[in-house]
Each structure stands twice: as structure tokens, then as C-alpha cells.
Design a protein around this motif. Sequence first.
Motif, PDB file in Angstrom:
ATOM      1  N   MET A  99      -4.276  -6.734  -9.687  1.00  0.00           N
ATOM      2  CA  MET A  99      -4.985  -5.688  -9.283  1.00  0.00           C
ATOM      3  C   MET A  99      -4.649  -5.400  -7.544  1.00  0.00           C
ATOM      4  O   MET A  99      -3.710  -4.950  -7.189  1.00  0.00           O
ATOM      5  CB  MET A  99      -6.196  -5.153  -9.509  1.00  0.00           C
ATOM      6  N   TYR A 100      -4.443  -6.434  -7.100  1.00  0.00           N
ATOM      7  CA  TYR A 100      -4.423  -6.825  -5.813  1.00  0.00           C
ATOM      8  C   TYR A 100      -2.393  -6.215  -5.500  1.00  0.00           C
ATOM      9  O   TYR A 100      -2.301  -5.126  -4.627  1.00  0.00           O
ATOM     10  CB  TYR A 100      -4.865  -8.380  -5.184  1.00  0.00           C
ATOM     11  N   GLU A 101      -1.911  -7.280  -6.509  1.00  0.00           N
ATOM     12  CA  GLU A 101      -0.072  -7.822  -6.405  1.00  0.00           C
ATOM     13  C   GLU A 101       0.155  -5.586  -6.311  1.00  0.00           C
ATOM     14  O   GLU A 101       0.807  -5.255  -5.576  1.00  0.00           O
ATOM     15  CB  GLU A 101       0.410  -8.385  -6.921  1.00  0.00           C
ATOM     16  N   THR A 102      -0.701  -5.237  -7.466  1.00  0.00           N
ATOM     17  CA  THR A 102       0.390  -3.590  -7.405  1.00  0.00           C
ATOM     18  C   THR A 102      -0.423  -2.587  -7.163  1.00  0.00           C
ATOM     19  O   THR A 102       0.546  -1.903  -5.847  1.00  0.00           O
ATOM     20  CB  THR A 102      -1.150  -3.199  -8.814  1.00  0.00           C
ATOM     21  N   ALA A 103      -1.452  -2.682  -5.997  1.00  0.00           N
ATOM     22  CA  ALA A 103      -1.663  -1.764  -4.846  1.00  0.00           C
ATOM     23  C   ALA A 103      -1.690  -2.159  -3.506  1.00  0.00           C
ATOM     24  O   ALA A 103      -0.587  -1.377  -2.807  1.00  0.00           O
ATOM     25  CB  ALA A 103      -3.843  -2.318  -4.364  1.00  0.00           C
ATOM     26  N   TYR A 104      -1.148  -3.614  -3.289  1.00  0.00           N
ATOM     27  CA  TYR A 104       0.200  -4.154  -2.299  1.00  0.00           C
ATOM     28  C   TYR A 104       0.949  -3.213  -1.549  1.00  0.00           C
ATOM     29  O   TYR A 104       1.550  -2.579  -1.188  1.00  0.00           O
ATOM     30  CB  TYR A 104       0.118  -5.500  -1.997  1.00  0.00           C
ATOM     31  N   THR A 105       1.230  -3.480  -3.027  1.00  0.00           N
ATOM     32  CA  THR A 105       2.660  -3.227  -3.341  1.00  0.00           C
ATOM     33  C   THR A 105       3.496  -1.684  -3.388  1.00  0.00           C
ATOM     34  O   THR A 105       4.168  -0.682  -2.641  1.00  0.00           O
ATOM     35  CB  THR A 105       3.298  -3.226  -5.233  1.00  0.00           C
ATOM     36  N   ILE A 106       1.962  -0.878  -3.681  1.00  0.00           N
ATOM     37  CA  ILE A 106       2.121   0.210  -3.365  1.00  0.00           C
ATOM     38  C   ILE A 106       2.151   0.956  -1.697  1.00  0.00           C
ATOM     39  O   ILE A 106       2.690   1.624  -1.662  1.00  0.00           O
ATOM     40  CB  ILE A 106       1.073   1.273  -4.480  1.00  0.00           C
ATOM     41  N   ALA A 107       1.093   0.406  -1.325  1.00  0.00           N
ATOM     42  CA  ALA A 107       1.407   0.320   0.088  1.00  0.00           C
ATOM     43  C   ALA A 107       2.534  -0.063   0.687  1.00  0.00           C
ATOM     44  O   ALA A 107       2.513   0.951   1.976  1.00  0.00           O
ATOM     45  CB  ALA A 107       0.053  -0.384   0.773  1.00  0.00           C
ATOM     46  N   GLN A 108       2.933  -0.753   0.231  1.00  0.00           N
ATOM     47  CA  GLN A 108       3.948  -1.188   0.986  1.00  0.00           C
ATOM     48  C   GLN A 108       4.981  -0.321   0.760  1.00  0.00           C
ATOM     49  O   GLN A 108       5.567   0.590   1.699  1.00  0.00           O
ATOM     50  CB  GLN A 108       4.913  -2.666   0.472  1.00  0.00           C
ATOM     51  N   LEU A 109       5.381   0.236  -0.441  1.00  0.00           N
ATOM     52  CA  LEU A 109       6.127   1.488  -0.821  1.00  0.00           C
ATOM     53  C   LEU A 109       5.913   2.943   0.425  1.00  0.00           C
ATOM     54  O   LEU A 109       6.377   3.560   0.443  1.00  0.00           O
ATOM     55  CB  LEU A 109       6.221   2.363  -2.272  1.00  0.00           C
ATOM     56  N   ILE A 110       4.620   3.191   0.381  1.00  0.00           N
ATOM     57  CA  ILE A 110       4.162   4.055   0.742  1.00  0.00           C
ATOM     58  C   ILE A 110       4.192   3.790   2.652  1.00  0.00           C
ATOM     59  O   ILE A 110       4.954   4.243   3.319  1.00  0.00           O
ATOM     60  CB  ILE A 110       2.961   4.693   1.087  1.00  0.00           C
ATOM     61  N   VAL A 111       3.850   2.738   2.780  1.00  0.00           N
ATOM     62  CA  VAL A 111       4.569   2.438   4.195  1.00  0.00           C
ATOM     63  C   VAL A 111       5.955   2.543   4.650  1.00  0.00           C
ATOM     64  O   VAL A 111       6.199   2.702   5.961  1.00  0.00           O
ATOM     65  CB  VAL A 111       3.860   1.317   4.838  1.00  0.00           C
ATOM     66  N   VAL A 112       6.915   2.011   4.190  1.00  0.00           N
ATOM     67  CA  VAL A 112       8.380   2.354   4.235  1.00  0.00           C
ATOM     68  C   VAL A 112       8.717   3.491   3.918  1.00  0.00           C
ATOM     69  O   VAL A 112      10.012   3.672   4.607  1.00  0.00           O
ATOM     70  CB  VAL A 112       9.057   0.880   3.286  1.00  0.00           C
ATOM     71  N   SER A 113       7.759   4.546   3.155  1.00  0.00           N
ATOM     72  CA  SER A 113       8.623   5.558   2.702  1.00  0.00           C
ATOM     73  C   SER A 113       8.359   6.437   4.457  1.00  0.00           C
ATOM     74  O   SER A 113       9.524   7.175   4.563  1.00  0.00           O
ATOM     75  CB  SER A 113       7.816   6.796   1.786  1.00  0.00           C
ATOM     76  N   GLY A 114       7.564   6.046   5.351  1.00  0.00           N
ATOM     77  CA  GLY A 114       7.361   6.752   6.568  1.00  0.00           C
ATOM     78  C   GLY A 114       8.361   6.553   7.081  1.00  0.00           C
ATOM     79  O   GLY A 114       9.285   7.761   7.928  1.00  0.00           O
TER      80      GLY A 114
END
Length: 163
Positions: free
Chosen positions: A1-16
Motif C-alpha cells: 500500500m505504501y509503495e503504491t501511495a508513494y508512486t501516486i504521490a510522485q506522479l502528482i509531484v512530477v506532473s506539476g
Amino acid sequence: MYETAYTIAQLIVVSGPAAWLATGVWDNLVYPRNNEIFTAQVMSLERMRETYPEEYARVSHRAITSRRIQQAAFRLVVSVELLATVLLWTAVIATGLSLIGVVATDTARGLALAGTAVFTSVWMGFLVVGNYFCYWFCHEEGQNTHFQMTLWGLGTLIFVALG
């Protein structure tokens, strides 16, 4: 779960930075005079000459007044911005695909690090070159933007690297 959440967060952070820079690249390609004129003013020390003539006299040897060189410098910057934009969007897509197992997470993070490093390098480059041309005299708003973009890039780099 943590790995998936972190990957989603990275996706959002790099999208900016990807979205922000894509807008800037678009404007630089479609409306180049909006930014190119400021590049020319910084390189020629035009505003400094008018506003701070004594200080200008000390560093006037740094001025580049050739329109050909000024425009080539602008095109180089836009090319590097375009490279960063492509890398960042590729990283965003790869990160999304890594969530469903199509792309390896390490590959997506590597692309994110590469894109963010180029993004950050653009702004660090502006700070260094701008310093040479003394742009803090008359282009403080540009220097402030470049500094903040450098910090945004560094923050994104750190966040992605910690994954």
C-alpha cells in the motif's frame, strides 16, 4: 500500500513541473517575443545601462548586443525546456503505467529524476548566467522566479529520489 501511495504521490509531484513548463514552452514557441525580448535585455544589460549607468560602466564589457547571439541563446533555452518537458511527461506516463505493472517502477523513477534534473538545470542556468549579466539590478522578478523554480525542482528531485 505504501509503495503504491508513494508512486501516486510522485506522479502528482512530477506532473506539476511538467504542466508548468509545458505551458512555458508552448508560449515560447507560439509567442517567442514575450520572453525573447527579456533575454535580449538581460544579455545587452540594456536596463542596467539606463537605470544604473555607473554600475553599467564597470561591467559593460559583459554585454552581448548581437541579435543573432541573443536569439541563439533563447532558442537553446527553449530547446532545453522542451527536452525537460518531454522527459517530465514521459516520466508521468511511465509512472502511471508502473501502477498497473506495465513499466518497472525504477524505470519510471529514473525518467522522473532525469526530467526533474533537466528542469532544475534550466533554472540554475538562468541564475548563473543572469548573475554574470547582473540581472539583479533590473530583472529582480525574473531572478526571484528562477530561484523559486530551482527550489521547486530540487524539492521534486529529493522527493522522487527518496522513493
